[in-house]
Design an enzyme around this catalytic site. Sequence first.
Site, short mmCIF file in Angstrom:
data_model
loop_
_atom_site.label_atom_id
_atom_site.label_comp_id
_atom_site.label_asym_id
_atom_site.label_seq_id
_atom_site.Cartn_x
_atom_site.Cartn_y
_atom_site.Cartn_z
N MET A 118 -3.58 -7.22 -7.34
CA MET A 118 -2.90 -8.18 -8.07
C MET A 118 -3.84 -9.23 -8.83
O MET A 118 -3.58 -10.37 -9.14
CB MET A 118 -1.87 -9.08 -7.42
CG MET A 118 -0.74 -8.42 -6.52
SD MET A 118 -0.02 -7.00 -7.88
CE MET A 118 1.18 -7.93 -8.65
N LYS A 123 -7.83 -13.16 -11.25
CA LYS A 123 -8.90 -12.50 -11.49
C LYS A 123 -9.98 -12.51 -10.51
O LYS A 123 -9.98 -13.49 -9.59
CB LYS A 123 -9.43 -12.95 -12.88
CG LYS A 123 -9.84 -14.35 -13.04
CD LYS A 123 -10.24 -14.71 -14.57
CE LYS A 123 -10.94 -16.09 -14.34
NZ LYS A 123 -11.43 -16.39 -15.73
N GLY A 144 0.71 -1.36 0.00
CA GLY A 144 -0.02 -0.07 0.15
C GLY A 144 0.71 1.29 0.06
O GLY A 144 0.24 2.35 0.53
N HIS A 176 1.42 0.36 -13.33
CA HIS A 176 2.26 -0.76 -13.56
C HIS A 176 3.72 -0.50 -13.59
O HIS A 176 4.08 0.33 -14.12
CB HIS A 176 1.80 -1.21 -14.93
CG HIS A 176 2.29 -2.41 -15.37
ND1 HIS A 176 2.14 -3.96 -14.85
CD2 HIS A 176 3.48 -2.88 -16.12
CE1 HIS A 176 2.89 -4.74 -15.29
NE2 HIS A 176 3.99 -4.27 -16.19
#
Length: 209
Positions: free
Chosen positions: A95, A68, A13, A114
């Site tokens: 993630m 996912k 974080g 990214h």
Amino acid sequence: MALKVSVLGSGSGTNFEAIASYFDSPEKRNIARIACVISDISGAYIMERARKRNIPSHLIPCDAFKTKLDPETEEKYVDTLKSYNTELVVLAGFMRVVKKGILYAFPDRVINIHPALLPSFKGLKSWQQAYDYGVKVTGCTVHFADEGIDTGPIIAQRVVGIEDADTAEAIHEKIQVEEHDVYPKVIEAIACGRVSVYGRKVRIKGGRL
Ligand code: GAR
């Protein structure tokens, strides 16, 4: 009124912290504020950081997949985000790939950071990929999220030089310095209506970030 931003993260974080402290200052407070933090990982330090700042945090795990969200879990994310009237979804070390559920609920309002210069080194541990490949520069990219993996329109990029003595971890540290500087500025530009998307091209009024 301040743009309501919700942050999704799975890890330490530090990007959340950089964003929160940027918009904590008196002159930035009316531009954006963090409405809530959501994590998929129990014990992720981002949750602790949110608690310390008195920002509501929610754990929404997803056991079905590793990288996912299943549609049912994604719906829980959307419901939680909507319950805070979220206007911008910020992926900060989240993630998992977000899918239609979140993207349709927040069109052009989901952004990601990214740790590489896209389209190079998509996916995981991009600083390690850059190190292994032997490139001389890498960096970070802030982009709108789409249904692909690290493929959406690019908003901003920062370059980091790689020296011979750098380890993969040292590269990631340099990248994070840039991430912490650029991500809040991108959010500010969006909040101020300075960011427009034309297909793959993103234009920022006032110049690049
Ligand atoms: C950041 O470096 C971010 O770019 C990366 O994870 C780190 C999270 O750090 N994201 C990805 O690799 C996404 N594919 P943080 O939790 O300290 O902000």
